[in-house]
Design a protein around this motif. Structure first.
Motif, PDB file in Angstrom:
ATOM      1  N   TYR A 169      87.925 -62.372  98.208  1.00  0.00           N
ATOM      2  CA  TYR A 169      89.200 -63.062  98.010  1.00  0.00           C
ATOM      3  C   TYR A 169      90.288 -62.193  97.402  1.00  0.00           C
ATOM      4  CZ  TYR A 169      86.708 -67.227  99.293  1.00  0.00           C
ATOM      5  OH  TYR A 169      85.973 -68.148  99.993  1.00  0.00           O
ATOM      6  N   ALA A 170      89.924 -61.247  96.558  1.00  0.00           N
ATOM      7  CA  ALA A 170      90.925 -60.385  95.934  1.00  0.00           C
ATOM      8  C   ALA A 170      91.170 -59.110  96.730  1.00  0.00           C
ATOM      9  CB  ALA A 170      90.496 -60.035  94.507  1.00  0.00           C
ATOM     10  N   ILE A 171      90.211 -58.728  97.604  1.00  0.00           N
ATOM     11  CA  ILE A 171      90.382 -57.546  98.465  1.00  0.00           C
ATOM     12  C   ILE A 171      89.999 -57.962  99.891  1.00  0.00           C
ATOM     13  CG2 ILE A 171      89.990 -55.051  98.630  1.00  0.00           C
ATOM     14  CD1 ILE A 171      88.572 -55.159  95.952  1.00  0.00           C
ATOM     15  N   PRO A 172      90.735 -58.861 100.503  1.00  0.00           N
ATOM     16  CA  PRO A 172      90.312 -59.397 101.805  1.00  0.00           C
ATOM     17  C   PRO A 172      90.196 -58.351 102.899  1.00  0.00           C
ATOM     18  CG  PRO A 172      92.580 -60.036 101.303  1.00  0.00           C
ATOM     19  CD  PRO A 172      92.008 -59.444 100.047  1.00  0.00           C
ATOM     20  N   ASP A 173      90.967 -57.275 102.812  1.00  0.00           N
ATOM     21  CA  ASP A 173      90.855 -56.221 103.818  1.00  0.00           C
ATOM     22  C   ASP A 173      89.531 -55.462 103.727  1.00  0.00           C
ATOM     23  OD1 ASP A 173      93.323 -56.899 104.743  1.00  0.00           O
ATOM     24  OD2 ASP A 173      94.389 -55.199 103.866  1.00  0.00           O
ATOM     25  N   SER A 174      88.751 -55.732 102.682  1.00  0.00           N
ATOM     26  CA  SER A 174      87.429 -55.103 102.573  1.00  0.00           C
ATOM     27  C   SER A 174      86.492 -55.568 103.672  1.00  0.00           C
ATOM     28  CB  SER A 174      86.806 -55.423 101.205  1.00  0.00           C
ATOM     29  OG  SER A 174      86.496 -56.812 101.102  1.00  0.00           O
ATOM     30  N   GLY A 175      86.740 -56.751 104.219  1.00  0.00           N
ATOM     31  CA  GLY A 175      85.834 -57.305 105.218  1.00  0.00           C
ATOM     32  C   GLY A 175      84.566 -57.894 104.636  1.00  0.00           C
ATOM     33  N   ILE A 176      84.453 -57.929 103.308  1.00  0.00           N
ATOM     34  CA  ILE A 176      83.272 -58.498 102.659  1.00  0.00           C
ATOM     35  C   ILE A 176      83.375 -60.021 102.716  1.00  0.00           C
ATOM     36  CG2 ILE A 176      82.029 -58.719 100.475  1.00  0.00           C
ATOM     37  CD1 ILE A 176      81.729 -55.976 101.692  1.00  0.00           C
ATOM     38  N   PRO A 177      82.350 -60.712 103.198  1.00  0.00           N
ATOM     39  CA  PRO A 177      82.414 -62.174 103.264  1.00  0.00           C
ATOM     40  C   PRO A 177      82.163 -62.813 101.907  1.00  0.00           C
ATOM     41  CG  PRO A 177      80.276 -61.422 104.022  1.00  0.00           C
ATOM     42  CD  PRO A 177      81.099 -60.174 103.751  1.00  0.00           C
ATOM     43  N   ALA A 178      82.630 -64.045 101.737  1.00  0.00           N
ATOM     44  CA  ALA A 178      82.319 -64.802 100.525  1.00  0.00           C
ATOM     45  C   ALA A 178      80.809 -64.994 100.422  1.00  0.00           C
ATOM     46  CB  ALA A 178      83.025 -66.149 100.555  1.00  0.00           C
ATOM     47  N   PRO A 179      80.279 -65.033  99.211  1.00  0.00           N
ATOM     48  CA  PRO A 179      78.818 -65.064  99.045  1.00  0.00           C
ATOM     49  C   PRO A 179      78.161 -66.393  99.356  1.00  0.00           C
ATOM     50  CG  PRO A 179      79.910 -65.132  96.910  1.00  0.00           C
ATOM     51  CD  PRO A 179      80.983 -64.896  97.919  1.00  0.00           C
TER      52      PRO A 179
END
Length: 361
Positions: A334-344
């Motif tokens: 949510y704070a680095i959305p361009d990371s591509g990391i999905p919500a847990p």
């Protein structure tokens, strides 16, 4: 059989440390923050394997004497059977793949939920944390609680002995940041005769922080972050918590430099953090980014810029390495959305060994 407990001068030596929860759905919130992802060089810590071979860790030999977080010694003739009075203890057992000898089953949590009991429910379930007679009937050596000692603990110790762990951000201890999680894992690993599993859990936590660091940029490192608790005021997580230490070390943000978390609205507005996470939905009630309606809220930069988001429950500030990995992944989503990391996702279904943060770097 009760284990003997002896008061000693405070010392957590290298020998004694082995050389060294709540449920709900994952955070979902207002428009997440935007920031460029970085092509970072692989971090050395992220490249290390998160599994530690037993041969790499000195085996525990019993009888064994271990010093806890408040300087009390316990001596064990065999691996301990532990009653988890504090949820941080339950998290550690989950990390080490061992069911607690006794524990309450938290409300809303199934006894075989992944987060709490990956190898099954506790051997003995007490009705509540203050069910002291129930604890005394359990076949355990001692309860594990968070330090420091409290005068109220005298009531508990009429029924069963207590072993204390560190709880940075919750109570005053000699360790701050996520180093306290590492020490707690190693202490319980010794008590359970599972030092290799403890080192693997420490490595996993460090790899998740290193994975988050892969997205660091100077702009992200300079951003200020605030975590608001679930009430109408401006009660903020202080900067001595493991989460705050982790994002600072990863170079993706800095928590507001506060040793006391109680602020009035105008003081919070003066600090005006770049990113805000709201502890939304705790126990199915409270405030979210959409329902806060005080006059200051709409004046905050994070609200105006869409960098305020809802998170779930208490996991940014409590209570162990599993919660920390969940919170770091939530922050990345949510704070680095361009990371591509999905919500847990829901904490009761979250397996930290599969977090995509461990694959970064």
């Amino acid at each position: 059989m009760r284990v003997s407990v002896v008061l000693v001068a405070f010392a957590l030596t290298a020998a004694s440390c082995g050389g060294g929860g709540g449920d709900g759905d994952g955070g979902s919130g207002a428009a997440p923050a935007t920031a460029p992802a970085a092509e970072a060089a692989p971090d050395e810590a992220a490249e290390e394997a998160t599994d530690v071979e037993a041969a790499d860790v000195e085996a525990v030999e019993f009888p064994l004497t271990v010093t806890d977080a408040v300087g009390r010694e316990v001596t064990l003739d065999e691996p301990a059977r532990i009653g988890c009075y504090w949820s941080g203890c339950t998290e550690i057992h989950a990390e080490l793949g061992v069911a607690p000898g006794a524990s309450p089953v938290p409300a809303g949590t199934s006894s075989d939920g992944v987060f709490y009991f990956p190898v099954g429910p506790p051997d003995y379930t007490v009705t509540a944390f203050n069910d002291f007679e129930g604890w005394s009937q359990a076949d355990i050596n001692f309860l594990v609680n968070r330090g420091p000692q409290s005068p109220d603990d005298a009531v508990v110790e009429q029924f069963v002995d207590v072993f204390y762990l560190h709880a940075p951000g919750l109570t005053d201890t000699d360790l701050t940041g996520y180093e306290a999680h590492s020490e707690n894992l190693r202490l319980v690993g010794l008590l359970l005769g599972k030092p290799a599993e403890a080192e693997a859990a420490v490595a996993r936590m460090e790899a998740a922080i290193a994975g988050l660091a892969a997205f660091s940029t100077p702009e992200l490192a300079d951003r200020s972050f605030a975590y608001l608790f679930n009430d109408e005021g401006y009660r903020v997580m202080t900067d001595d918590t493991p989460f705050c230490a982790a994002i600072a070390d990863a170079g993706v943000g800095t928590c507001l430099p506060l040793s006391e978390g109680e602020l009035n609205a105008e003081a919070f507005l003066d600090l005006d953090p770049d990113v805000i996470a709201v502890q939304a939905g705790l126990d199915g009630s409270g405030f979210t980014t959409a329902t806060r309606d005080d006059p200051v809220w709409e004046r905050l930069s994070a609200v105006q810029n869409g960098t305020a988001y809802d998170s779930d429950d208490r996991l940014y500030w409590c209570c162990g390495s599993r919660s920390l990995i969940w919170a770091l992944q939530d922050f990345a989503a949510y704070a680095i959305p361009d990371s591509g990391i999905p919500a847990p996702g829901p904490i009761r279904e979250f397996d930290p060994t599969t977090s995509p943060l461990l694959q970064q770097g």
